[in-house]
Scaffold this motif. Structure first.
Motif, short mmCIF file in Angstrom:
data_model
loop_
_atom_site.label_atom_id
_atom_site.label_comp_id
_atom_site.label_asym_id
_atom_site.label_seq_id
_atom_site.Cartn_x
_atom_site.Cartn_y
_atom_site.Cartn_z
N UNK A 22 -10.67 -9.29 -6.46
CA UNK A 22 -10.79 -7.85 -6.70
C UNK A 22 -9.84 -7.15 -5.72
N UNK A 23 -8.84 -6.49 -6.29
CA UNK A 23 -7.81 -5.83 -5.49
C UNK A 23 -7.79 -4.33 -5.78
N UNK A 24 -7.06 -3.59 -4.96
CA UNK A 24 -6.92 -2.15 -5.13
C UNK A 24 -6.79 -1.50 -3.77
N UNK A 25 -6.40 -0.24 -3.76
CA UNK A 25 -6.26 0.48 -2.50
C UNK A 25 -7.62 0.71 -1.87
N UNK A 26 -7.62 1.02 -0.58
CA UNK A 26 -8.87 1.34 0.10
C UNK A 26 -9.52 2.56 -0.57
N UNK A 27 -10.83 2.56 -0.59
CA UNK A 27 -11.65 3.64 -1.16
C UNK A 27 -11.61 3.69 -2.68
N UNK A 76 -9.76 -6.61 1.23
CA UNK A 76 -9.53 -5.30 1.83
C UNK A 76 -8.34 -4.58 1.23
N UNK A 77 -8.46 -3.26 1.07
CA UNK A 77 -7.40 -2.49 0.40
C UNK A 77 -6.51 -1.68 1.31
N UNK A 79 -3.49 -0.70 3.62
CA UNK A 79 -2.09 -1.11 3.44
C UNK A 79 -1.73 -2.33 4.28
N UNK A 80 -2.22 -2.38 5.52
CA UNK A 80 -1.88 -3.51 6.40
C UNK A 80 -2.51 -4.82 5.96
N UNK A 81 -3.49 -4.75 5.04
CA UNK A 81 -4.13 -5.98 4.54
C UNK A 81 -3.51 -6.49 3.24
N UNK A 82 -2.62 -5.70 2.63
CA UNK A 82 -2.03 -6.11 1.35
C UNK A 82 -1.27 -7.44 1.48
N UNK A 83 -0.76 -7.71 2.66
CA UNK A 83 0.03 -8.94 2.84
C UNK A 83 -0.81 -10.20 2.67
N UNK A 84 -2.14 -10.09 2.85
CA UNK A 84 -2.98 -11.30 2.68
C UNK A 84 -3.35 -11.54 1.22
N UNK A 85 -3.17 -10.53 0.36
CA UNK A 85 -3.55 -10.71 -1.04
C UNK A 85 -2.90 -11.94 -1.66
N UNK A 86 -1.60 -12.10 -1.41
CA UNK A 86 -0.85 -13.18 -2.07
C UNK A 86 -1.35 -14.57 -1.68
#
Length: 199
Positions: A22-27, A76-77, A79-86
Motif C-alpha cells: 500500500x503506497x501513497x503520499x503521507x496523509x 510510509x508516505x 518523501x524521505x521514505x519513498x526510496x524504500x518503496x522499491x
C-alpha cells in the motif's frame, strides 16, 4: 508412512499467500485503509482514527479469504521514505496506490510518485489498484476528475491489470469491493507472480 501423511497434511492445510503493498503520499489514508480492511475481514475493531499516526517504516496486516492469505504492507508516505518503496517491488504481488482526493495542491507530486512506481521494471505485470480516498468528504475530487489526471499515466501500464476506485477508508465505503477486485486479479496473475505458501 508418517512422512507421507505429514506431507499430505501440510499440502492440504497450507495457504497461498500474496503480498500487497500500500503506497501513497503521507496523509492519504493508507493506515486507515489497512485498519478498515482488518476490521471488515477479521471482524475486529481497527485502531480509532485519532490513534493512527504517520507510518514510519511499515505496518502490516493479514487477512484470509477462503484458502488464500493476503498480507498487506503499508509503507510510509513521507518523501524521505519513498526510496524504500522499491525494495518491496520484487516480492509484491499487487500494488494499492492511495490518493487523498481532498488534496488538490499535491496532485502533481502524487502523479510523479505514481509514475515512478508503475514505470519501475520490477512491477512489470503486477496488478495496480488506485484508490481515490476520502470520498465521504464533500470537497473531495470525484472519480471522473481523478481519472482525467491519471489516465495518461495509466497508458504506461500496458498489459498490467489496473483500476481506479473511489473509497472512504474512514467509513469503509468501497473497501470490500477494492479487496475483492485485488483477490480476483491476484488469482489470475499467479502465472506471472506465483504465491508463496504458508502453513
Amino acid at each position: 508412512m508418517y512422512t507421507l501423511f505429514t506431507g499430505l497434511y501440510k499440502q492440504w492445510t497450507q495457504k497461498e499467500e500474496f503480498y500487497v503493498i500500500i503506497l501513497g503520499l503521507d496523509n492519504a489514508g493508507k493506515t486507515t485503509l489497512l485498519e478498515k480492511i482488518k476490521s471488515i475481514f477479521l471482524g475486529v475493531p481497527g485502531l480509532p482514527p485519532e490513534k493512527i499516526g504517520p507510518t514510519v517504516g511499515l505496518n502490516m496486516g493479514k487477512v484470509d479469504i477462503a484458502s488464500t492469505r493476503l498480507t498487506f504492507w503499508d509503507l510510509g508516505g513521507q518523501r524521505e521514505l519513498h526510496s524504500i518503496w522499491s525494495k518491496y517491488y520484487s516480492e509484491c504481488h499487487a500494488i494499492v496506490f492511495v490518493v487523498d482526493a481532498c488534496d488538490r495542491e499535491r496532485l502533481e507530486e502524487v502523479k510523479t510518485s505514481f509514475e515512478s512506481v508503475i514505470t519501475n521494471d520490477e512491477v512489470e505485470g503486477v496488478p495496480v489498484l488506485m484508490l481515490a480516498n476520502k470520498q465521504d468528504v464533500p470537497s473531495a475530487m470525484r472519480m471522473h476528475e481523478i481519472k482525467e489526471v491519471f489516465n495518461p499515466i495509466a497508458v504506461q501500464l500496458g498489459a498490467k491489470d489496473s483500476k481506479v476506485l473511489g473509497v472512504s477508508a474512514l467509513k469503509g465505503d468501497g473497501v470490500k469491493d477494492a479487496v475483492d477486485w485485488l483477490f480476483v486479479r491476484l488469482q489470475r496473475n499467479k502465472v506471472n507472480r506465483p504465491p508463496v505458501f504458508t502453513a
